[in-house]
Motif scaffolding. Structure first.
Motif, PDB file in Angstrom:
ATOM      1  N   PRO A 213       0.830  -1.210   0.000  1.00  0.00           N
ATOM      2  CA  PRO A 213       0.000   0.000   0.000  1.00  0.00           C
ATOM      3  C   PRO A 213       0.861   1.255   0.000  1.00  0.00           C
ATOM      4  N   ASP A 214       0.241   2.383  -0.306  1.00  0.00           N
ATOM      5  CA  ASP A 214       0.953   3.658  -0.233  1.00  0.00           C
ATOM      6  C   ASP A 214       1.269   4.045   1.203  1.00  0.00           C
TER       7      ASP A 214
ATOM      8  N   ARG B 259      -3.914  -2.848  15.519  1.00  0.00           N
ATOM      9  CA  ARG B 259      -4.015  -3.433  14.184  1.00  0.00           C
ATOM     10  C   ARG B 259      -3.191  -2.639  13.199  1.00  0.00           C
ATOM     11  N   GLU B 260      -2.786  -3.313  12.116  1.00  0.00           N
ATOM     12  CA  GLU B 260      -2.115  -2.654  11.004  1.00  0.00           C
ATOM     13  C   GLU B 260      -3.059  -2.634   9.809  1.00  0.00           C
ATOM     14  N   ILE B 261      -3.138  -1.473   9.146  1.00  0.00           N
ATOM     15  CA  ILE B 261      -4.016  -1.323   7.984  1.00  0.00           C
ATOM     16  C   ILE B 261      -3.276  -0.573   6.892  1.00  0.00           C
ATOM     17  N   GLY B 262      -3.489  -0.973   5.637  1.00  0.00           N
ATOM     18  CA  GLY B 262      -2.857  -0.298   4.507  1.00  0.00           C
ATOM     19  C   GLY B 262      -3.851   0.527   3.714  1.00  0.00           C
ATOM     20  N   PHE B 263      -3.389   1.681   3.214  1.00  0.00           N
ATOM     21  CA  PHE B 263      -4.237   2.580   2.425  1.00  0.00           C
ATOM     22  C   PHE B 263      -3.535   2.937   1.115  1.00  0.00           C
ATOM     23  N   VAL B 264      -4.370   3.307   0.131  1.00  0.00           N
ATOM     24  CA  VAL B 264      -3.839   3.836  -1.119  1.00  0.00           C
ATOM     25  C   VAL B 264      -4.511   5.172  -1.397  1.00  0.00           C
ATOM     26  N   PHE B 265      -3.839   6.003  -2.206  1.00  0.00           N
ATOM     27  CA  PHE B 265      -4.361   7.320  -2.569  1.00  0.00           C
ATOM     28  C   PHE B 265      -4.653   7.335  -4.053  1.00  0.00           C
ATOM     29  N   ALA B 266      -5.687   6.650  -4.454  1.00  0.00           N
ATOM     30  CA  ALA B 266      -6.065   6.593  -5.865  1.00  0.00           C
ATOM     31  C   ALA B 266      -7.553   6.325  -5.938  1.00  0.00           C
ATOM     32  N   ALA B 267      -8.170   6.802  -6.989  1.00  0.00           N
ATOM     33  CA  ALA B 267      -9.600   6.576  -7.149  1.00  0.00           C
ATOM     34  C   ALA B 267      -9.854   5.104  -7.442  1.00  0.00           C
ATOM     35  N   LEU B 268     -11.012   4.618  -7.015  1.00  0.00           N
ATOM     36  CA  LEU B 268     -11.401   3.265  -7.369  1.00  0.00           C
ATOM     37  C   LEU B 268     -11.553   3.179  -8.885  1.00  0.00           C
TER      38      LEU B 268
END
Length: 526
Positions: free
Chosen positions: A39-40, A93-102
C-alpha cells in the motif's frame, strides 16, 4: 500474500463513527489497499475496548506529505474491538491505504438481496421510520469491507446500520470492468425495522426427569414471525437434550407476537431467542437470559486419553445440539432393553465426520445409536486456540423408564396398539390436517456411507394428542442407513394437536422422505 490477508481481515472490522476531521475524506481520497501487495501507507492503529481509535502511527509510506492528514483523519474512528473471554478489550491493528480513485466500472456493485437494519434494543422513534443512506466499499469478491454514513438522523442509528452492513460479509455482487470483478463503491439506502415483540408467552414445562437428574441448560431457537404475529418454521439451533427441545417447541407454538414493522406496515421477519432451564427459582428463571451449565444425555461422552496426535486437543468438544436415539419400534413393543456404544470423529466445524458401532446388545440398538450420533452438533475441540479434530465415545442405553426413555405417551400408544381398542384414526378422519411446528430435515449419513444411494424411505409414526411424533419406524427403504436417518429425524417432529370432533386425539400417519444421490466432496483427513 500475508500482508494482503492482514489488510482484508483488519479492514473488515472498520466502523467509521463520524466524518474525518482532517481535509482528507474517506473513501474519495484514500481507502483500503485492495489487491495491492504494497500500500501507499501502512498505519498502526490502537484503540480502546469501545473500539475508538486513540492512536495512529505511520509504519511505512510513499506519500510523506499526506501522513499527518491521514493519521489525523483516523483518530476517533470506531472499530469492532478484540474480545477475550467474551469481553471487549483494547486492540492494535495494522491497515494499509492507497491514494487513488477506485477503478471505473462498466457495471456497479449491487446487493444480492435487501439489507435490513433493526432499531437498537430499547431505542424508539416517534413518527415515520427514519431512512439511512450508507456508502460501502465492496471488494472484488463481493465482501463489504468498510462503510460510512452519508445520511442519518441519529448517531446510535448510524452505528447500528454500519454494523448491520459489515456483518453481512459477501452480501454483494461486485462491480465489473471489462468482464472482471473489481472493487467499487455502493450506496445502500436503509429503512429501519422494528423487531417482533412477544405479547403472549407460554413458558415451557421443565421436564420432571431432567429436574430430578439436576440437568439444566439453554435451548436456542430461530423462527419466522408472520405479519399476523404467529411463529412459523421453528428451527432448533442449540439444545443439549431432546426433552428440552420438545418442551420449548411445544410452548413456542402457542406464543403470539406484535409483528415487525417497516414504514408502518406489518412484515414477516426472522427472529431468534434463547430460553434457559435453571434449577434455581424454576420455572420463573426461564424468563432470564442467563448462562447455564452444559450437560449431555445419559451415557456421558468419553474422551480417550491415548489419542493419536491428530486427535489430541487442549479443550474437548462441547455438546451444542443433541439427538436422542429412536428406540427401535419392535424391540420397544416387546419390552427388550439394551445398549450400544458408538465412537465418532468430530470435525473442526463441530459436525460428525464418521460414527462407528463398537458394540451393541442388539444390531438395531447399534444402528439407532449411530444414526443419532451422526445428527449431533458440537462446539468443536480446540488445540492451541484453534478448532481441532476430536474423537469421542458414547454409550447409549435403551430403557423403558428414566430420563432418556421414550416417555409415557409412547408407552400409552403401545398399550393401545396391543389392546386394539380404541382404534387409532388416520389423517383422513381428522377435522383438519395437523400443521407442522417443528420438522427437521433428515441428514444423509456423513462420509461416504450411503452417499451414492438414493430413493424413498417411507416412515410410519403416530402424532399424539399433544402433537408430538411418537414410535417412528421405516416401512420401506433402499438402505438401512437412510432408514435410520429418516426415523431419527421424524422422532423430533412436532405438530399442532390433531383434532376429531374438536377433541385432541392420537392419529396414525406416514410420510415418504426422498433422498437424492449426491457424492459429497472429500472433507479432508485430520
Amino acid at each position: 500474500m500475508r500482508l494482503l490477508l492482514l489488510l482484508c481481515l483488519s479492514w473488515a472490522s472498520l466502523v467509521p463513527a463520524a466524518e474525518p476531521a482532517a481535509a482528507l475524506r474517506y473513501p474519495e481520497d484514500f481507502f483500503v489497499a485492495y489487491g495491492k501487495a504494497e500500500p501507499d501507507l501502512r498505519v498502526e492503529l490502537r484503540g480502546d475496548a469501545e473500539g475508538v481509535v486513540l492512536h495512529a502511527r505511520v509504519l511505512s509510506s510513499s506519500r510523506p506529505e499526506l501522513e499527518e492528514d491521514v493519521t489525523r483523519a483516523l483518530l476517533g474512528w470506531r472499530f469492532r474491538p478484540d474480545r477475550e473471554e467474551g469481553r471487549p478489550v483494547a486492540w492494535t491493528r495494522e491497515i494499509g491505504f492507497v491514494f487513488a480513485a477506485l477503478p471505473a466500472a462498466d457495471a456497479p456493485a449491487r446487493l444480492k438481496k435487501e439489507m435490513r437494519v433493526f432499531y437498537p434494543e430499547g431505542k424508539t422513534w416517534k413518527g415515520a421510520d427514519p431512512e439511512i443512506l450508507l456508502e460501502a466499499a465492496v471488494a472484488a469478491d463481493g465482501e463489504i469491507k468498510s462503510v460510512r454514513v452519508l445520511q442519518s438522523v441519529d448517531p446510535e442509528l448510524s452505528l447500528a446500520a454500519v454494523l448491520a452492513a459489515l456483518r453481512r460479509g459477501r452480501a454483494c455482487e461486485p462491480a465489473q470492468r471489462e468482464g472482471k470483478a473489481v472493487a467499487g463503491l455502493l450506496r445502500i439506502p436503509l429503512v429501519l425495522t422494528t423487531l417482533p415483540a412477544a405479547v403472549k408467552r407460554v413458558m415451557p414445562e421443565y421436564p420432571l426427569e431432567l429436574r430430578k437428574s439436576g440437568n439444566q441448560g439453554d435451548v436456542q431457537v430461530a423462527f419466522t414471525v408472520t405479519a399476523g404475529g404467529e411463529p412459523r418454521g421453528i428451527r432448533v439451533i442449540e439444545s443439549a437434550h431432546p426433552a428440552l427441545e420438545r418442551a420449548v417447541v411445544e410452548a413456542l407454538g402457542q406464543w403470539r407476537f406484535a409483528p415487525a414493522t417497516r414504514r408502518g406496515q406489518a412484515v414477516t421477519e426472522e427472529f431468534s431467542m434463547r430460553l434457559p432451564f435453571s434449577l434455581q427459582n424454576a420455572p420463573l428463571s426461564m424468563l432470564r437470559l442467563t448462562a447455564a451449565e452444559p450437560y449431555a444425555l445419559s451415557g456421558e461422552l468419553r474422551f480417550p486419553e491415548n489419542l493419536p496426535e491428530e486427535f489430541r486437543y487442549d479443550q474437548p468438544p462441547q455438546v451444542k445440539l443433541a439427538q436422542a436415539a429412536a428406540y427401535p419400534f419392535e424391540l420397544l413393543a416387546e419390552g427388550v432393553t439394551g445398549s450400544a456404544t458408538v465412537n465418532a470423529v468430530i470435525r473442526p466445524d463441530g459436525r460428525v465426520q464418521e460414527a462407528r458401532i463398537l458394540n451393541a446388545t442388539r444390531p438395531e440398538f447399534g444402528l439407532a445409536a449411530r444414526a443419532a450420533m451422526e445428527a449431533w452438533e458440537f462446539e468443536p475441540a480446540r488445540k492451541q486456540g484453534k478448532p481441532a479434530w476430536a474423537l469421542i465415545t458414547r454409550e447409549t442405553k435403551f430403557e423403558r423408564s428414566g430420563r432418556d426413555a421414550p416417555g409415557e405417551s409412547a408407552l400409552r400408544l403401545l398399550r393401545v396398539l396391543k389392546e386394539g381398542q380404541p382404534d387409532i384414526p388416520g389423517l383422513a378422519d381428522l377435522d383438519a390436517l395437523p400443521l407442522p411446528v417443528h420438522q427437521p430435515v433428515p441428514l444423509r449419513p456423513p462420509g461416504s456411507r450411503g452417499a451414492d444411494i438414493g430413493g424413498t424411505v417411507v416412515v410410519e409414526f403416530f402424532i399424539d394428542r399433544d402433537g408430538r411424533a411418537q414410535l417412528p419406524r421405516a416401512l420401506s427403504s433402499p438402505d438401512e442407513g437412510l432408514a435410520w436417518a429418516a426415523v431419527t429425524a421424524v422422532s423430533r417432529w412436532q405438530f399442532t394437536p390433531p383434532l376429531r370432533g374438536g377433541q385432541p386425539v392420537d392419529v396414525r400417519a406416514s410420510v415418504p422422505l426422498e433422498f437424492h444421490p449426491s457424492v459429497a466432496p472429500p472433507a479432508g483427513e485430520p
